[in-house]
Design an enzyme around this catalytic site. Structure first.
Site, short mmCIF file in Angstrom:
data_model
loop_
_atom_site.label_atom_id
_atom_site.label_comp_id
_atom_site.label_asym_id
_atom_site.label_seq_id
_atom_site.Cartn_x
_atom_site.Cartn_y
_atom_site.Cartn_z
N HIS A 106 32.08 -25.69 5.92
CA HIS A 106 33.11 -26.56 6.37
C HIS A 106 32.50 -27.29 7.66
O HIS A 106 31.62 -26.93 8.42
CB HIS A 106 34.44 -25.97 6.19
CG HIS A 106 35.56 -27.74 6.19
ND1 HIS A 106 35.98 -28.46 7.31
CD2 HIS A 106 35.60 -28.00 5.48
CE1 HIS A 106 36.19 -29.43 7.13
NE2 HIS A 106 37.07 -29.21 6.18
N GLU A 138 30.97 -33.00 1.50
CA GLU A 138 31.64 -34.48 2.48
C GLU A 138 31.67 -34.18 3.79
O GLU A 138 30.89 -33.78 4.29
CB GLU A 138 32.73 -32.75 3.15
CG GLU A 138 33.18 -32.32 1.21
CD GLU A 138 34.70 -31.69 2.17
OE1 GLU A 138 35.55 -32.15 1.61
OE2 GLU A 138 34.61 -30.78 3.13
C1 PEP Z 1 38.58 -30.62 4.39
O1 PEP Z 1 39.09 -31.57 4.71
O2 PEP Z 1 37.64 -31.04 3.21
C2 PEP Z 1 38.78 -32.63 3.26
C3 PEP Z 1 38.54 -33.59 2.37
O3 PEP Z 1 40.38 -33.20 3.60
P1 PEP Z 1 40.75 -34.36 3.58
O4 PEP Z 1 41.07 -34.59 2.39
O5 PEP Z 1 41.54 -34.58 4.06
O6 PEP Z 1 39.53 -35.87 4.00
#
Ligand code: PEP
Length: 251
Positions: A95, A164
């Site tokens: 992450h 992400e």
């Molecule tokens: C995350 O931290 O993996 C994430 C997707 O957070 P958020 O949905 O709050 O952006």
């Protein structure tokens, strides 16, 4: 696949309330969605696991991280421990918060992926570019570099990549769903061409997904699901995203 990442949030009372509101909102027990998962802080795994069993829900419990072979330090949990605790089937690795705040580089992340695979834990590998890299048009270059840890690796059938973008996490900002679709196709192609077993990964999107925008991402062809932080802390909001994934609540 829809995954809730609770990060460092939760309490016993929050968990009770979460399952009450999830149950009153979810349609068809969420069963069409394939894999549904919750990644709670490790200390709450028993409470979450017990609620899932007690309510007969089709949800996996997921680890937010593991130590990896070479960094079994104070406070860490190994993949072998996850394997021994039958509650775990998947583990989030790499992450961006861990890459940035715990200085986790590709070497450390590869080590963790290998340890997961050796213990039959399916990794969910998070990759993503920073705002600056995005603005410089370097997104694909950055992602390719992060994916190179999978080169020649024999991966599991359920290998999952979470795309992400760092600038979208917890900010309320989101990329264009069409661009996300294009990037997911790129990720699938790269992994298939470099992995030892030509694996086609599950590719999910994470970054400010909520009840209102979930459909715009989930309807895209190469978006196989979502990793959800903030909006997953409310059982009803999370259930609505699962319903959307299942084709219920379509707008
Ligand atoms: C995350 O931290 O993996 C994430 C997707 O957070 P958020 O949905 O709050 O952006």
């Amino acid at each position: 696949m829809i995954i809730a990442n609770w990060k460092c949030n939760g309490s016993k009372s929050m968990i009770d309330e979460w399952f009450e509101s999830y149950k009153s909102t979810i349609k068809n027990n969420g069963v069409y969605a394939g894999i549904l998962g919750i990644a709670p802080p490790a200390i709450f795994i028993n409470e979450v696991y017990d609620q899932i069993k007690k309510n007969n829900l089709d949800i996996d419990t997921i680890s937010q991280d593991i130590a990896g072979y070479t960094r079994k330090f104070t406070g860490a949990i190994s993949a072998k421990m996850l394997h021994e605790n039958c509650a775990y089937s998947f583990c989030i690795i790499g992450h961006s918060e861990r890459r940035i705040s715990y200085n986790e580089d590709n070497k450390i992340i590869k080590d963790k992926i290998l340890e997961c695979l050796s213990c039959d834990i399916n990794p969910i590998l998070c990759i993503g570019e920073s705002n600056e890299e995005n603005k410089l048009g370097k997104t694909k270059e950055i992602l390719e570099n992060q994916l190179m840890i999978l080169k020649n690796m024999t991966t599991s059938d359920s290998l999952t990549i979470a795309y992400e973008p760092i600038w979208a996490i917890g900010t309320g900002k989101t990329p264009n769903p069409k661009d996300v679709n294009d990037i997911h196709k790129f990720i699938k192609d790269i992994v298939q061409s470099i992995s030892g077993n030509s694996a086609t990964p599950i590719v999910i999107y994470g970054g400010s997904v909520n009840e209102d925008n979930a459909q715009s991402f989930l309807k895209e062809k190469f978006v196989d699901g979502a990793l959800i932080g903030g909006a997953s802390l409310d059982g009803s909001k999370f259930a609505n995203i699962v319903n959307t994934f299942n084709g219920i609540n379509l707008k």
